[in-house]
Design a protein around this motif. Structure first.
Motif, PDB file in Angstrom:
ATOM      1  N   LEU A 188       0.622  18.483  -1.350  1.00  0.00           N
ATOM      2  CA  LEU A 188       1.075  18.189  -2.704  1.00  0.00           C
ATOM      3  C   LEU A 188       2.503  17.661  -2.764  1.00  0.00           C
ATOM      4  CD1 LEU A 188       0.450  18.207  -5.719  1.00  0.00           C
ATOM      5  CD2 LEU A 188       1.082  20.640  -5.761  1.00  0.00           C
ATOM      6  N   ARG A 189       3.429  18.259  -2.026  1.00  0.00           N
ATOM      7  CA  ARG A 189       4.830  17.830  -2.098  1.00  0.00           C
ATOM      8  C   ARG A 189       5.022  16.384  -1.621  1.00  0.00           C
ATOM      9  NH1 ARG A 189       3.911  21.465   1.894  1.00  0.00           N
ATOM     10  NH2 ARG A 189       4.772  21.141   3.975  1.00  0.00           N
ATOM     11  N   ALA A 190       4.229  15.951  -0.646  1.00  0.00           N
ATOM     12  CA  ALA A 190       4.313  14.570  -0.164  1.00  0.00           C
ATOM     13  C   ALA A 190       3.744  13.612  -1.206  1.00  0.00           C
ATOM     14  CB  ALA A 190       3.588  14.426   1.167  1.00  0.00           C
ATOM     15  N   VAL A 191       2.586  13.959  -1.762  1.00  0.00           N
ATOM     16  CA  VAL A 191       1.964  13.115  -2.788  1.00  0.00           C
ATOM     17  C   VAL A 191       2.890  13.002  -3.997  1.00  0.00           C
ATOM     18  CG1 VAL A 191       0.020  12.899  -4.396  1.00  0.00           C
ATOM     19  CG2 VAL A 191      -0.396  13.594  -2.025  1.00  0.00           C
ATOM     20  N   GLN A 192       3.453  14.127  -4.454  1.00  0.00           N
ATOM     21  CA  GLN A 192       4.330  14.103  -5.630  1.00  0.00           C
ATOM     22  C   GLN A 192       5.585  13.264  -5.394  1.00  0.00           C
ATOM     23  OE1 GLN A 192       4.881  18.335  -6.292  1.00  0.00           O
ATOM     24  NE2 GLN A 192       3.448  18.290  -8.013  1.00  0.00           N
ATOM     25  N   THR A 193       6.009  13.116  -4.163  1.00  0.00           N
ATOM     26  CA  THR A 193       7.192  12.314  -3.858  1.00  0.00           C
ATOM     27  C   THR A 193       6.934  10.825  -4.029  1.00  0.00           C
ATOM     28  OG1 THR A 193       8.050  14.027  -2.373  1.00  0.00           O
ATOM     29  CG2 THR A 193       8.925  11.793  -2.072  1.00  0.00           C
ATOM     30  N   VAL A 194       5.717  10.358  -3.718  1.00  0.00           N
ATOM     31  CA  VAL A 194       5.424   8.923  -3.834  1.00  0.00           C
ATOM     32  C   VAL A 194       4.676   8.553  -5.120  1.00  0.00           C
ATOM     33  CG1 VAL A 194       5.555   8.494  -1.341  1.00  0.00           C
ATOM     34  CG2 VAL A 194       3.346   9.102  -2.377  1.00  0.00           C
ATOM     35  N   GLU A 195       4.223   9.538  -5.879  1.00  0.00           N
ATOM     36  CA  GLU A 195       3.500   9.232  -7.135  1.00  0.00           C
ATOM     37  C   GLU A 195       4.333   8.437  -8.147  1.00  0.00           C
ATOM     38  OE1 GLU A 195      -0.025  12.490  -7.822  1.00  0.00           O
ATOM     39  OE2 GLU A 195       2.011  13.070  -8.382  1.00  0.00           O
ATOM     40  N   PRO A 196       5.627   8.736  -8.333  1.00  0.00           N
ATOM     41  CA  PRO A 196       6.382   7.922  -9.291  1.00  0.00           C
ATOM     42  C   PRO A 196       6.431   6.442  -8.893  1.00  0.00           C
ATOM     43  CG  PRO A 196       7.548   9.973  -8.875  1.00  0.00           C
ATOM     44  CD  PRO A 196       6.428   9.900  -7.872  1.00  0.00           C
ATOM     45  N   LEU A 197       6.532   6.163  -7.606  1.00  0.00           N
ATOM     46  CA  LEU A 197       6.490   4.778  -7.134  1.00  0.00           C
ATOM     47  C   LEU A 197       5.134   4.165  -7.450  1.00  0.00           C
ATOM     48  CD1 LEU A 197       7.519   2.323  -5.461  1.00  0.00           C
ATOM     49  CD2 LEU A 197       6.497   3.476  -3.464  1.00  0.00           C
ATOM     50  N   ALA A 198       4.072   4.886  -7.149  1.00  0.00           N
ATOM     51  CA  ALA A 198       2.717   4.372  -7.396  1.00  0.00           C
ATOM     52  C   ALA A 198       2.527   4.013  -8.867  1.00  0.00           C
ATOM     53  CB  ALA A 198       1.678   5.401  -6.952  1.00  0.00           C
ATOM     54  N   ARG A 199       2.964   4.891  -9.763  1.00  0.00           N
ATOM     55  CA  ARG A 199       2.853   4.606 -11.207  1.00  0.00           C
ATOM     56  C   ARG A 199       3.669   3.369 -11.581  1.00  0.00           C
ATOM     57  NH1 ARG A 199       3.413  10.174 -11.616  1.00  0.00           N
ATOM     58  NH2 ARG A 199       5.611   9.975 -12.157  1.00  0.00           N
ATOM     59  N   SER A 200       4.851   3.263 -10.987  1.00  0.00           N
ATOM     60  CA  SER A 200       5.757   2.167 -11.341  1.00  0.00           C
ATOM     61  C   SER A 200       5.212   0.797 -10.934  1.00  0.00           C
ATOM     62  CB  SER A 200       7.123   2.404 -10.687  1.00  0.00           C
ATOM     63  OG  SER A 200       7.974   1.309 -10.879  1.00  0.00           O
TER      64      SER A 200
ATOM     65  N   VAL B 225       3.928  -0.720   4.053  1.00  0.00           N
ATOM     66  CA  VAL B 225       3.240   0.485   3.607  1.00  0.00           C
ATOM     67  C   VAL B 225       4.270   1.594   3.415  1.00  0.00           C
ATOM     68  CG1 VAL B 225       1.426   2.165   4.109  1.00  0.00           C
ATOM     69  CG2 VAL B 225       1.211  -0.196   4.940  1.00  0.00           C
ATOM     70  N   VAL B 226       4.310   2.176   2.231  1.00  0.00           N
ATOM     71  CA  VAL B 226       5.135   3.360   1.986  1.00  0.00           C
ATOM     72  C   VAL B 226       4.278   4.572   2.294  1.00  0.00           C
ATOM     73  CG1 VAL B 226       6.270   4.756   0.205  1.00  0.00           C
ATOM     74  CG2 VAL B 226       6.669   2.284   0.306  1.00  0.00           C
TER      75      VAL B 226
ATOM     76  N   VAL C 193      -2.225   6.038  -4.680  1.00  0.00           N
ATOM     77  CA  VAL C 193      -1.803   6.803  -3.509  1.00  0.00           C
ATOM     78  C   VAL C 193      -3.075   7.193  -2.760  1.00  0.00           C
ATOM     79  CG1 VAL C 193      -0.659   8.883  -2.650  1.00  0.00           C
ATOM     80  CG2 VAL C 193       0.240   7.719  -4.680  1.00  0.00           C
ATOM     81  N   VAL C 194      -3.212   6.687  -1.546  1.00  0.00           N
ATOM     82  CA  VAL C 194      -4.345   7.012  -0.688  1.00  0.00           C
ATOM     83  C   VAL C 194      -3.885   8.106   0.270  1.00  0.00           C
ATOM     84  CG1 VAL C 194      -5.947   6.126   1.048  1.00  0.00           C
ATOM     85  CG2 VAL C 194      -5.206   4.648  -0.851  1.00  0.00           C
ATOM     86  N   THR C 195      -4.621   9.204   0.346  1.00  0.00           N
ATOM     87  CA  THR C 195      -4.215  10.279   1.253  1.00  0.00           C
ATOM     88  C   THR C 195      -4.960  10.185   2.577  1.00  0.00           C
ATOM     89  OG1 THR C 195      -5.800  11.846   0.338  1.00  0.00           O
ATOM     90  CG2 THR C 195      -3.582  11.855  -0.613  1.00  0.00           C
TER      91      THR C 195
ATOM     92  N   ALA D 120       0.849  -1.193   0.000  1.00  0.00           N
ATOM     93  CA  ALA D 120       0.000   0.000   0.000  1.00  0.00           C
ATOM     94  C   ALA D 120       0.882   1.240   0.000  1.00  0.00           C
ATOM     95  CB  ALA D 120      -0.921   0.017   1.213  1.00  0.00           C
ATOM     96  N   ILE D 121       0.340   2.339  -0.538  1.00  0.00           N
ATOM     97  CA  ILE D 121       1.015   3.637  -0.513  1.00  0.00           C
ATOM     98  C   ILE D 121       0.019   4.644   0.042  1.00  0.00           C
ATOM     99  CG2 ILE D 121       2.158   5.449  -1.862  1.00  0.00           C
ATOM    100  CD1 ILE D 121       2.727   3.284  -4.002  1.00  0.00           C
ATOM    101  N   VAL D 122       0.404   5.297   1.128  1.00  0.00           N
ATOM    102  CA  VAL D 122      -0.450   6.270   1.799  1.00  0.00           C
ATOM    103  C   VAL D 122       0.353   7.551   1.934  1.00  0.00           C
ATOM    104  CG1 VAL D 122      -1.904   6.708   3.824  1.00  0.00           C
ATOM    105  CG2 VAL D 122      -1.516   4.363   3.073  1.00  0.00           C
ATOM    106  N   SER D 123      -0.302   8.699   1.872  1.00  0.00           N
ATOM    107  CA  SER D 123       0.424   9.958   1.916  1.00  0.00           C
ATOM    108  C   SER D 123      -0.347  11.034   2.652  1.00  0.00           C
ATOM    109  CB  SER D 123       0.707  10.443   0.481  1.00  0.00           C
ATOM    110  OG  SER D 123       1.404  11.678   0.491  1.00  0.00           O
ATOM    111  N   SER D 124       0.404  11.974   3.173  1.00  0.00           N
ATOM    112  CA  SER D 124      -0.162  13.254   3.569  1.00  0.00           C
ATOM    113  C   SER D 124      -0.865  13.820   2.335  1.00  0.00           C
ATOM    114  CB  SER D 124       0.974  14.191   3.986  1.00  0.00           C
ATOM    115  OG  SER D 124       0.594  15.545   3.897  1.00  0.00           O
ATOM    116  N   PRO D 125      -1.939  14.587   2.507  1.00  0.00           N
ATOM    117  CA  PRO D 125      -2.587  15.172   1.332  1.00  0.00           C
ATOM    118  C   PRO D 125      -1.824  16.365   0.751  1.00  0.00           C
ATOM    119  CG  PRO D 125      -3.740  15.827   3.329  1.00  0.00           C
ATOM    120  CD  PRO D 125      -2.689  14.844   3.739  1.00  0.00           C
TER     121      PRO D 125
END
Length: 193
Positions: free
Chosen positions: A60-72, A140-141, A77-79, A53-58
């Motif tokens: 933007l900078r936190a989401v953008q940091t884990v988005e490349p992993l999520a795509r890969s 969980v990342v 990405v669940v906020t 699972a990938i969870v993030s702070s909502p």
């Protein structure tokens, strides 16, 4: 047989644009071009942890940091608002470090409308414990922020976490919390092994 441990991989966001009066708000600040490159370079490291699972702070900078992993790896990405950065009560200022240092010296003190660092530790340990229980046996990342991660580590008993530790935390940075029946083990930059 003991239940399988849960692993949380805490990722401090990559290089963002810094706050400035009249600039994007705390939630809207994005990564710089360098920060986007840093996020791309994190993919191989984070994918090796085999996240479930990938969870993030909502923010933007936190989401953008884990988005490349999520795509890969094909996970969403669940906020979660509880993973947000410290609600410091400090507005955009070039002198933010002075205010942070004062709060680290008095973690129970909060500015009007803000959150104390002690309250942040409580919020951080609560949401991370919930995520570990919800994803028992998985990895969980989590995309988050420097002060959130520092205060989570302090809340889980890492004695070396103080103002100097927080100031020295790289951006991005990766910390691992392993939740076992015997407690929580933490590893990462600046922590004793």
């Amino acid at each position: 047989m003991l239940p399988a441990p849960s692993t949380l991989v805490l990722v401090r966001h990559a290089q963002p644009f810094f706050p400035r009066p009249g600039g994007p708000g705390e939630q809207e600040r994005s990564l710089t071009d360098e920060g986007r490159d840093q996020a791309e370079r994190l993919v191989a490291i984070l994918a090796a942890a085999a996240p479930t699972a990938i969870v993030s702070s909502p923010y933007l900078r936190a989401v953008q940091t884990v988005e490349p992993l999520a795509r890969s790896i094909g996970l969403p990405v669940v906020t979660d608002h509880a993973l947000r950065e410290w609600d410091s009560g400090i507005g955009p200022t070039p002198d933010f470090a002075r205010y942070y240092r004062e709060n680290w010296a008095e973690p129970g003190w909060a500015r009007p409308g803000g959150e104390s660092l002690r309250e942040l530790s409580g919020r951080a340990t609560a949401i991370l414990t919930q995520l570990a229980q919800r994803h028992r046996g998985g990895t969980v990342v989590i995309g988050s922020h420097g002060t959130f991660i520092s205060r989570a580590l302090a809340g889980f008993g890492c004695r070396e976490v103080d103002w100097a530790f927080h100031r020295a935390m790289p951006m991005p940075a990766i910390y691992r919390l392993v939740f076992e029946d015997s407690g929580v083990r933490a590893t990462g930059p600046g922590l004793a092994e």
